[in-house]
Design a protein around this motif. Sequence first.
Motif, PDB file in Angstrom:
ATOM      1  N   THR A   4       9.157  11.833   5.021  1.00  0.00           N
ATOM      2  CA  THR A   4       8.523  13.155   5.086  1.00  0.00           C
ATOM      3  C   THR A   4       9.575  14.229   4.845  1.00  0.00           C
ATOM      4  OG1 THR A   4       6.957  12.298   6.709  1.00  0.00           O
ATOM      5  CG2 THR A   4       7.130  14.687   6.533  1.00  0.00           C
ATOM      6  N   VAL A   5       9.237  15.181   3.965  1.00  0.00           N
ATOM      7  CA  VAL A   5      10.138  16.308   3.698  1.00  0.00           C
ATOM      8  C   VAL A   5       9.313  17.581   3.548  1.00  0.00           C
ATOM      9  CG1 VAL A   5      11.943  14.934   2.573  1.00  0.00           C
ATOM     10  CG2 VAL A   5      10.112  15.901   1.194  1.00  0.00           C
ATOM     11  N   PRO A   6       9.923  18.731   3.884  1.00  0.00           N
ATOM     12  CA  PRO A   6       9.228  19.997   3.645  1.00  0.00           C
ATOM     13  C   PRO A   6       9.178  20.292   2.150  1.00  0.00           C
ATOM     14  CG  PRO A   6      11.411  20.403   4.554  1.00  0.00           C
ATOM     15  CD  PRO A   6      11.215  18.914   4.529  1.00  0.00           C
ATOM     16  N   LEU A   7       8.113  20.931   1.737  1.00  0.00           N
ATOM     17  CA  LEU A   7       7.990  21.366   0.347  1.00  0.00           C
ATOM     18  C   LEU A   7       8.566  22.768   0.201  1.00  0.00           C
ATOM     19  CD1 LEU A   7       4.357  20.156  -0.398  1.00  0.00           C
ATOM     20  CD2 LEU A   7       6.492  19.163  -1.237  1.00  0.00           C
ATOM     21  N   PRO A   8       9.124  23.085  -0.963  1.00  0.00           N
ATOM     22  CA  PRO A   8       9.622  24.447  -1.167  1.00  0.00           C
ATOM     23  C   PRO A   8       8.477  25.454  -1.121  1.00  0.00           C
ATOM     24  CG  PRO A   8       9.828  23.130  -3.191  1.00  0.00           C
ATOM     25  CD  PRO A   8       9.295  22.227  -2.115  1.00  0.00           C
ATOM     26  N   ALA A   9       8.772  26.636  -0.642  1.00  0.00           N
ATOM     27  CA  ALA A   9       7.763  27.701  -0.596  1.00  0.00           C
ATOM     28  C   ALA A   9       7.381  28.083  -2.024  1.00  0.00           C
ATOM     29  CB  ALA A   9       8.312  28.917   0.141  1.00  0.00           C
ATOM     30  N   GLN A  10       6.105  28.308  -2.222  1.00  0.00           N
ATOM     31  CA  GLN A  10       5.607  28.705  -3.538  1.00  0.00           C
ATOM     32  C   GLN A  10       5.757  30.218  -3.714  1.00  0.00           C
ATOM     33  OE1 GLN A  10       4.410  26.578  -5.975  1.00  0.00           O
ATOM     34  NE2 GLN A  10       5.098  24.972  -4.600  1.00  0.00           N
ATOM     35  N   ALA A  11       6.300  30.611  -4.844  1.00  0.00           N
ATOM     36  CA  ALA A  11       6.420  32.025  -5.148  1.00  0.00           C
ATOM     37  C   ALA A  11       5.070  32.554  -5.612  1.00  0.00           C
ATOM     38  CB  ALA A  11       7.462  32.235  -6.230  1.00  0.00           C
ATOM     39  N   ASP A  12       4.740  33.785  -5.215  1.00  0.00           N
ATOM     40  CA  ASP A  12       3.515  34.406  -5.683  1.00  0.00           C
ATOM     41  C   ASP A  12       3.659  34.732  -7.160  1.00  0.00           C
ATOM     42  OD1 ASP A  12       2.319  34.293  -3.211  1.00  0.00           O
ATOM     43  OD2 ASP A  12       3.103  36.244  -2.596  1.00  0.00           O
ATOM     44  N   VAL A  13       2.627  34.415  -7.913  1.00  0.00           N
ATOM     45  CA  VAL A  13       2.665  34.670  -9.352  1.00  0.00           C
ATOM     46  C   VAL A  13       1.756  35.799  -9.692  1.00  0.00           C
ATOM     47  CG1 VAL A  13       2.289  33.688 -11.624  1.00  0.00           C
ATOM     48  CG2 VAL A  13       3.196  32.267  -9.789  1.00  0.00           C
ATOM     49  N   GLU A  34       0.864  -1.177   0.000  1.00  0.00           N
ATOM     50  CA  GLU A  34       0.000   0.000   0.000  1.00  0.00           C
ATOM     51  C   GLU A  34       0.902   1.229   0.000  1.00  0.00           C
ATOM     52  OE1 GLU A  34      -2.149   1.848   3.608  1.00  0.00           O
ATOM     53  OE2 GLU A  34      -3.595   0.487   2.671  1.00  0.00           O
ATOM     54  N   VAL A  35       0.675   2.114  -0.958  1.00  0.00           N
ATOM     55  CA  VAL A  35       1.471   3.336  -1.082  1.00  0.00           C
ATOM     56  C   VAL A  35       0.539   4.527  -0.966  1.00  0.00           C
ATOM     57  CG1 VAL A  35       3.018   4.668  -2.553  1.00  0.00           C
ATOM     58  CG2 VAL A  35       3.130   2.171  -2.586  1.00  0.00           C
ATOM     59  N   THR A  36       0.884   5.476  -0.089  1.00  0.00           N
ATOM     60  CA  THR A  36       0.095   6.698   0.021  1.00  0.00           C
ATOM     61  C   THR A  36       1.025   7.898  -0.045  1.00  0.00           C
ATOM     62  OG1 THR A  36       0.182   6.667   2.430  1.00  0.00           O
ATOM     63  CG2 THR A  36      -1.738   5.652   1.412  1.00  0.00           C
ATOM     64  N   ALA A  37       0.516   8.973  -0.604  1.00  0.00           N
ATOM     65  CA  ALA A  37       1.225  10.254  -0.652  1.00  0.00           C
ATOM     66  C   ALA A  37       0.244  11.321  -0.205  1.00  0.00           C
ATOM     67  CB  ALA A  37       1.714  10.542  -2.068  1.00  0.00           C
ATOM     68  N   GLU A  38       0.661  12.138   0.763  1.00  0.00           N
ATOM     69  CA  GLU A  38      -0.197  13.194   1.290  1.00  0.00           C
ATOM     70  C   GLU A  38       0.620  14.468   1.449  1.00  0.00           C
ATOM     71  OE1 GLU A  38      -3.181  10.636   4.135  1.00  0.00           O
ATOM     72  OE2 GLU A  38      -1.329  11.396   5.015  1.00  0.00           O
ATOM     73  N   THR A  39      -0.067  15.590   1.350  1.00  0.00           N
ATOM     74  CA  THR A  39       0.573  16.868   1.618  1.00  0.00           C
ATOM     75  C   THR A  39      -0.424  17.798   2.288  1.00  0.00           C
ATOM     76  OG1 THR A  39       1.786  18.739   0.696  1.00  0.00           O
ATOM     77  CG2 THR A  39       0.041  17.804  -0.675  1.00  0.00           C
ATOM     78  N   ASP A  40       0.114  18.676   3.125  1.00  0.00           N
ATOM     79  CA  ASP A  40      -0.709  19.736   3.705  1.00  0.00           C
ATOM     80  C   ASP A  40      -0.330  21.080   3.079  1.00  0.00           C
ATOM     81  OD1 ASP A  40       1.746  20.373   4.804  1.00  0.00           O
ATOM     82  OD2 ASP A  40       1.126  20.111   6.881  1.00  0.00           O
ATOM     83  N   GLY A  41       0.441  21.022   1.992  1.00  0.00           N
ATOM     84  CA  GLY A  41       0.896  22.228   1.311  1.00  0.00           C
ATOM     85  C   GLY A  41       2.277  22.681   1.766  1.00  0.00           C
TER      86      GLY A  41
END
Length: 71
Positions: A62-71, A2-9
């Motif tokens: 688990t790893v942090p996601l890069p911050a999203q730049a405002d477009v 069983e493989v799961t991928a989740e993110t909270d942003g």
Amino acid sequence: VEVTAETDGTRLHLRVADNGRGIDPAVTRRSGLDNLRRRATDLGGSCTLTPNDPTGTIVEWTVPLPAQADV
């Protein structure tokens, strides 16, 4: 398996669970698992291995996601 991928942003959490034989504690060479841990910690995250009940292994990465730049 069983493989799961989740993110909270802000973090990515991957979980792989199987019902195999598990990891033999007598085996000390685990270069693939060590590589997963190193990559996670290099990115500011973590990698854990735990027994699955009743058999098998759970790997959580688990790893942090890069911050999203405002477009």
